[in-house]
Design an enzyme around this catalytic site. Structure first.
Site, PDB file in Angstrom:
ATOM      1  N   GLU A 192       0.865  -1.187   0.000  1.00  0.00           N
ATOM      2  CA  GLU A 192       0.000   0.000   0.000  1.00  0.00           C
ATOM      3  C   GLU A 192       0.892   1.225   0.000  1.00  0.00           C
ATOM      4  OE1 GLU A 192      -1.910  -0.408   3.707  1.00  0.00           O
ATOM      5  OE2 GLU A 192      -3.288  -1.940   3.007  1.00  0.00           O
ATOM      6  N   ASN A 240       2.358  10.069  -2.587  1.00  0.00           N
ATOM      7  CA  ASN A 240       3.784   9.734  -2.453  1.00  0.00           C
ATOM      8  C   ASN A 240       4.403   9.531  -3.838  1.00  0.00           C
ATOM      9  OD1 ASN A 240       6.303   8.803  -1.747  1.00  0.00           O
ATOM     10  ND2 ASN A 240       5.572   7.405  -0.164  1.00  0.00           N
ATOM     11  N   TYR A 252       7.941   2.208  -7.447  1.00  0.00           N
ATOM     12  CA  TYR A 252       7.279   0.902  -7.602  1.00  0.00           C
ATOM     13  C   TYR A 252       6.878   0.642  -9.048  1.00  0.00           C
ATOM     14  CZ  TYR A 252       7.147   0.354  -2.533  1.00  0.00           C
ATOM     15  OH  TYR A 252       7.491   0.214  -1.210  1.00  0.00           O
TER      16      TYR A 252
HETATM   17  C1  COA Z   1      10.825   5.584  -2.336  1.00  0.00           C
HETATM   18  C2  COA Z   1      12.274   5.471  -1.823  1.00  0.00           C
HETATM   19  C3  COA Z   1      12.408   4.230  -0.933  1.00  0.00           C
HETATM   20  C4  COA Z   1      13.223   5.332  -3.038  1.00  0.00           C
HETATM   21  O1  COA Z   1      14.548   5.122  -2.531  1.00  0.00           O
HETATM   22  P1  COA Z   1      15.867   5.376  -3.420  1.00  0.00           P
HETATM   23  O2  COA Z   1      16.983   4.628  -2.777  1.00  0.00           O
HETATM   24  O3  COA Z   1      16.044   6.835  -3.628  1.00  0.00           O
HETATM   25  O4  COA Z   1      15.440   4.697  -4.799  1.00  0.00           O
HETATM   26  P2  COA Z   1      16.363   4.366  -6.069  1.00  0.00           P
HETATM   27  O5  COA Z   1      17.576   5.239  -6.082  1.00  0.00           O
HETATM   28  O6  COA Z   1      16.586   2.900  -6.110  1.00  0.00           O
HETATM   29  O7  COA Z   1      15.382   4.852  -7.234  1.00  0.00           O
HETATM   30  C5  COA Z   1      15.007   4.002  -8.317  1.00  0.00           C
HETATM   31  C6  COA Z   1      14.020   4.734  -9.196  1.00  0.00           C
HETATM   32  O8  COA Z   1      12.823   5.070  -8.460  1.00  0.00           O
HETATM   33  C7  COA Z   1      12.298   6.331  -8.971  1.00  0.00           C
HETATM   34  N1  COA Z   1      12.397   7.363  -7.928  1.00  0.00           N
HETATM   35  C8  COA Z   1      13.026   7.258  -6.725  1.00  0.00           C
HETATM   36  N2  COA Z   1      12.892   8.420  -6.038  1.00  0.00           N
HETATM   37  C9  COA Z   1      12.175   9.259  -6.827  1.00  0.00           C
HETATM   38  C10 COA Z   1      11.721  10.614  -6.672  1.00  0.00           C
HETATM   39  N3  COA Z   1      12.004  11.336  -5.573  1.00  0.00           N
HETATM   40  N4  COA Z   1      10.999  11.159  -7.675  1.00  0.00           N
HETATM   41  C11 COA Z   1      10.714  10.455  -8.795  1.00  0.00           C
HETATM   42  N5  COA Z   1      11.136   9.174  -9.014  1.00  0.00           N
HETATM   43  C12 COA Z   1      11.855   8.591  -8.028  1.00  0.00           C
HETATM   44  C13 COA Z   1      13.177   6.707 -10.143  1.00  0.00           C
HETATM   45  O9  COA Z   1      12.637   6.079 -11.303  1.00  0.00           O
HETATM   46  C14 COA Z   1      14.504   6.054  -9.747  1.00  0.00           C
HETATM   47  O10 COA Z   1      15.349   5.837 -10.831  1.00  0.00           O
HETATM   48  P3  COA Z   1      16.367   7.028 -11.315  1.00  0.00           P
HETATM   49  O11 COA Z   1      17.050   7.547 -10.087  1.00  0.00           O
HETATM   50  O12 COA Z   1      17.279   6.320 -12.275  1.00  0.00           O
HETATM   51  O13 COA Z   1      15.498   8.061 -11.967  1.00  0.00           O
HETATM   52  C15 COA Z   1      12.700   6.754  -1.056  1.00  0.00           C
HETATM   53  O14 COA Z   1      12.320   7.902  -1.792  1.00  0.00           O
HETATM   54  C16 COA Z   1      12.141   6.845   0.353  1.00  0.00           C
HETATM   55  O15 COA Z   1      12.723   6.344   1.321  1.00  0.00           O
HETATM   56  N6  COA Z   1      10.977   7.531   0.490  1.00  0.00           N
HETATM   57  C17 COA Z   1      10.345   7.702   1.797  1.00  0.00           C
HETATM   58  C18 COA Z   1       9.782   6.394   2.319  1.00  0.00           C
HETATM   59  C19 COA Z   1       8.664   5.853   1.441  1.00  0.00           C
HETATM   60  O16 COA Z   1       7.863   6.604   0.903  1.00  0.00           O
HETATM   61  N7  COA Z   1       8.634   4.517   1.300  1.00  0.00           N
HETATM   62  C20 COA Z   1       7.637   3.812   0.540  1.00  0.00           C
HETATM   63  C21 COA Z   1       6.492   3.535   1.412  1.00  0.00           C
HETATM   64  S1  COA Z   1       5.387   2.333   0.705  1.00  0.00           S
END
Ligand code: COA
Length: 152
Positions: A100, A105, A112
């Protein structure tokens, strides 16, 4: 596996990392993490600055929390720990993965979708917000079957 997050999970370190990362949802307490990790269904994958925690129930995996420390985002860390989670889930017999996520977000939704998850449902007004309003939750899922495994 990272020492501070712990091979079997350090509840205080996981809660601290989650509270730094979560903006759209309320973070959990160390007690919440400890209770989940104690359960035999729990599955945790982690690296120094990111973790994915879920559970496996029969052939279904559910991602309950996923976070990368803000100072280390957009470096592929969450992608790596998600891949490890999907591989481990498949190894424990899961064929579908669910989660979920708040409809607001944007980062998580992009993340995802990039990793093959599609929307499978909607929970209207699911997440309470600090200002008293409520945010919808999107239900997302993807298959872990042959030909559509964790690497595809
Ligand atoms: C979502 C989250 C876990 C991604 O972590 P991350 O280590 O930055 O992710 P990655 O570097 O592996 O990103 C892979 C891809 O996801 C997408 N992505 C990640 N962050 C993004 C952002 N802020 N905006 C848009 N796309 C994003 C992009 O497609 C990215 O690829 P790219 O960097 O080549 O463009 C991080 O933003 C986070 O911790 N958010 C807060 C917690 C949260 O919302 N968790 C999910 C709850 S269900």
């Amino acid at each position: 596996m990272n020492d501070s997050l712990g091979a079997r999970g350090n509840p205080a370190a996981l809660a601290a990392l989650q509270s730094r990362a979560y903006r759209d949802m309320s973070p959990w307490s160390a007690r919440d993490f400890a209770d989940l990790l104690d359960h035999p269904t729990a599955l945790l994958t982690a690296q120094p600055h990111a973790f994915c925690l879920g559970r496996i129930i029969v052939d279904e995996a559910e991602i309950l929390a996923l976070a990368t420390d803000p100072a280390h985002q957009r470096q592929g860390l969450a992608s790596g720990i998600l891949l490890s989670f999907l591989q481990a889930a498949a190894g424990r017999g899961a064929v579908t993965v669910f989660l979920e996520v708040a409809a607001t977000n944007v980062a998580a939704l992009a993340f995802y979708r990039k990793h093959g998850f599609d929307q499978s449902g909607l929970r209207k007004g699911y997440y309470p917000q600090p200002d008293g309003s409520r945010t919808d939750a999107l239900l997302m899922s993807r298959a872990l079957t042959q030909g559509h495994g964790p690497n595809s």
